[in-house]
Design an enzyme around this catalytic site. Structure first.
Site, PDB file in Angstrom:
ATOM      1  N   ASP A 149      93.292 -30.014  91.817  1.00  0.00           N
ATOM      2  CA  ASP A 149      92.054 -30.415  91.127  1.00  0.00           C
ATOM      3  C   ASP A 149      91.880 -31.920  91.174  1.00  0.00           C
ATOM      4  OD1 ASP A 149      90.848 -30.351  87.698  1.00  0.00           O
ATOM      5  OD2 ASP A 149      89.772 -30.504  89.624  1.00  0.00           O
ATOM      6  N   GLU A 183      84.106 -36.870  87.654  1.00  0.00           N
ATOM      7  CA  GLU A 183      83.723 -35.478  87.382  1.00  0.00           C
ATOM      8  C   GLU A 183      84.411 -35.007  86.113  1.00  0.00           C
ATOM      9  OE1 GLU A 183      85.742 -32.643  87.484  1.00  0.00           O
ATOM     10  OE2 GLU A 183      84.189 -31.134  87.295  1.00  0.00           O
ATOM     11  N   ASP A 212      85.660 -27.495  94.562  1.00  0.00           N
ATOM     12  CA  ASP A 212      86.433 -28.026  93.450  1.00  0.00           C
ATOM     13  C   ASP A 212      87.522 -27.004  93.137  1.00  0.00           C
ATOM     14  OD1 ASP A 212      85.627 -29.199  90.051  1.00  0.00           O
ATOM     15  OD2 ASP A 212      87.510 -29.093  91.179  1.00  0.00           O
ATOM     16  N   HIS A 299      95.094 -29.588  85.211  1.00  0.00           N
ATOM     17  CA  HIS A 299      94.991 -30.751  84.317  1.00  0.00           C
ATOM     18  C   HIS A 299      96.346 -31.172  83.752  1.00  0.00           C
ATOM     19  CE1 HIS A 299      90.344 -30.552  83.532  1.00  0.00           C
ATOM     20  NE2 HIS A 299      90.675 -30.679  84.807  1.00  0.00           N
TER      21      HIS A 299
HETATM   22  N1  DTR Z   1      85.757 -28.079  85.840  1.00  0.00           N
HETATM   23  C1  DTR Z   1      86.585 -28.192  87.032  1.00  0.00           C
HETATM   24  C2  DTR Z   1      87.446 -26.977  87.253  1.00  0.00           C
HETATM   25  C3  DTR Z   1      86.701 -25.703  87.142  1.00  0.00           C
HETATM   26  C4  DTR Z   1      86.829 -24.784  86.162  1.00  0.00           C
HETATM   27  N2  DTR Z   1      86.009 -23.712  86.413  1.00  0.00           N
HETATM   28  C5  DTR Z   1      85.348 -23.955  87.563  1.00  0.00           C
HETATM   29  C6  DTR Z   1      84.413 -23.179  88.233  1.00  0.00           C
HETATM   30  C7  DTR Z   1      83.873 -23.686  89.411  1.00  0.00           C
HETATM   31  C8  DTR Z   1      84.277 -24.947  89.893  1.00  0.00           C
HETATM   32  C9  DTR Z   1      85.227 -25.729  89.206  1.00  0.00           C
HETATM   33  C10 DTR Z   1      85.761 -25.204  88.042  1.00  0.00           C
HETATM   34  C11 DTR Z   1      87.486 -29.386  86.898  1.00  0.00           C
HETATM   35  O1  DTR Z   1      88.290 -29.390  85.979  1.00  0.00           O
HETATM   36  O2  DTR Z   1      87.387 -30.259  87.750  1.00  0.00           O
HETATM   37 ZN    ZN Z   2      89.538 -30.845  86.460  1.00  0.00          ZN
HETATM   38 ZN    ZN Z   3      87.878 -30.249  89.527  1.00  0.00          ZN
END
Ligand code: DTR
Ligand code: ZN
Ligand code: ZN
Ligand code: CA
Length: 449
Positions: A149, A183, A212, A299
């Site tokens: 991530d 982001e 992502d 994370h």
């Molecule tokens: N929010 C993103 C990770 C994430 C969680 N659910 C989704 C669905 C589709 C794309 C990304 C994500 C992050 O933590 O960067």
């Molecule tokens: Zn993230």
């Molecule tokens: Zn992400």
């Protein structure tokens, strides 16, 4: 208007008019070069712009992840917004793109009192009024290096962009790639980018593809269920691999595609899962561990280069290349189609066969972006060489053979510069199986003007 089905024509004997040399670097290097020329005199032919998407080398994608890991290690253990590790990540990616011939732009913004950066890279050429964008956020959380991530998405997008350069790909649409900042603070960078565009410039973006988290260690195969055309490209790719996918439904608002969707731009993307748990049914179809999170290090400080599933990363990188090649080459269908749906068996390691369509009633020459949709069912598609034959016999190479492309079926749309060919006449798809074992057949194909 679809023309009546054409009669099947006798197979074109081998050794007939030769294939136009496809000059794209990289593609020919991936398989035995066919250096024949259109007229057999050896003079340089005009290049046909009929290219299948290249394989994205997993090793290259992982090399980018290794670099991002090193950057995090050298900068306090993360690549977060406002930290030195993020700007170092931007500098790494930008240097690769500049060296590959992209026009790069660094867009600055401020968030939470720190300067943030979006990196935007334009590939010269294509219709500036039809821009296909692909992006990924490059920042991590402050807790760790953010390799899944979202080093995974950033590296897959970077390597796809570099593959465009290697192939000297010149599709109908203009290609733009982007790496977003902040982001993790709430899609701040991508929203800043979209908001900075005029309404006219936003309208030129025909679609935005978001990656992502595409290498999760306990992966799922999720395809965003937003824009149907983008979704279809990815689902076609996975169908060709025989891998089931699920719609990505939780993502609304959870990554950078939201910034584009909120502006009315068609979006799509891929996702292998984060903190949610893989079900028993999902483990049954995808493998991995049920009852365990798709990414247990989401994370966290353990989101390192060890937190990646290579197969998922490779598949998603290749899926992205297929989607970019397909969506960028396919301007919205504006013309007539001419189709042949009669099955034609392809002899194993044998003579070429053809399937014909007859075009009539058109004026002048064929277009410079003649679309050739093929559907060939064949195990180990690397055995196959596929050409389009113009009515005068001129051959345009659509697909070379490959000793490494073990995937099944060729389901793709190629774009050919056929502007030197009169439109009317009998066009043929020529397919030859050049390696023993594995068999198949032409299921259908069509020309769209
Ligand atoms: N929010 C993103 C990770 C994430 C969680 N659910 C989704 C669905 C589709 C794309 C990304 C994500 C992050 O933590 O960067
Ligand atoms: Zn993230
Ligand atoms: Zn992400
Ligand atoms: Ca690959």
């Amino acid at each position: 208007m679809t023309q009546p089905r054409s009669r099947l024509r006798p197979a074109v004997s081998q050794g007939m008019a030769c294939a136009a040399l496809v000059t794209a670097a990289g593609l020919l290097a991936a398989s035995p070069a066919s250096s024949v020329t259109r007229d057999g005199t050896g003079t340089a032919p005009t290049a046909a712009q009929a290219l299948a998407a290249p394989d994205i080398p997993l090793a290259n994608v992982k090399a980018h992840l290794t670099q991002l890991q090193s950057i995090a290690t050298a900068n306090g253990g993360n690549r977060a917004h406002g930290r030195t590790g993020y700007k170092a990540s931007v500098d790494y990616v930008r240097a690769k793109l500049d060296a590959a011939g992209f026009t790069t732009t660094l867009q600055q913004f401020t968030s939470s009192g720190s300067t943030g950066y979006n990196l935007v890279a334009d590939w010269p050429g294509g219709d500036p009024n039809q821009v296909l964008m692909t992006g990924a956020h490059l920042d991590s959380v402050s807790a760790g290096p953010g390799i899944d991530d979202n080093g995974s998405g950033s590296a897959a997008v970077l390597e796809t962009a570099l593959a465009v350069s290697r192939a000297q790909f010149q599709p109908a649409k203009h290609l733009r790639f982007a790496w977003w900042g902040a982001e993790e603070l709430g899609m701040v960078g991508s929203r800043n980018y979209v908001n900075s565009l005029s309404a006219a410039d936003r309208a030129k973006i025909s679609g935005y593809i978001n990656l992502d988290m595409v290498g999760s260690p306990n992966p799922g195969y999720f395809v965003y269920d937003d824009d149907p055309a983008i979704e279809k490209a990815f689902k076609d790719w996975y169908a060709g691999l025989g891998i089931p996918t699920e719609p990505e439904t939780e993502g609304d608002g959870r990554s950078d595609h939201a910034s584009f969707k909120n502006a009315g731009i068609p979006v799509g993307g891929l996702f292998t899962g984060a903190e949610r748990t893989k079900s028993a049914a999902q483990a049954a179809k995808w493998g991995g561990t049920s009852g365990q999170a798709f990414d247990r290090c989401y994370h966290s400080s353990c989101d390192t280069t060890a937190n990646i599933d290579d197969t998922a990363l490779d598949r998603n990188s290749d899926a992205l290349a297929y989607a970019v090649w397909t969506l960028a080459a396919t301007a919205p269908p504006s013309g007539d189609s001419y189709e042949n749906t009669t099955d034609v068996a392809v002899p194993d390691n044998g003579a070429a066969v053809t399937s014909a369509v007859t075009v009539s009633g058109r004026n002048g020459n064929a277009p410079s972006a003649l679309r050739v949709g093929v559907d060939i069912k064949h195990t180990w598609r690397g055995d196959l060489v596929v050409d389009l034959l113009a009515p005068d016999g001129t051959a345009y190479r659509l697909k070379n053979s490959s000793g490494s492309d073990s995937a099944d079926n060729v389901i793709a749309t190629y774009t050919v510069d056929a502007s030197s060919e009169p439109a009317n006449g009998t066009w043929r798809l020529r397919v030859q199986d050049v390696a023993a074992q594995d068999t198949g057949y032409i299921d259908s194909w069509k020309l769209t003007f």
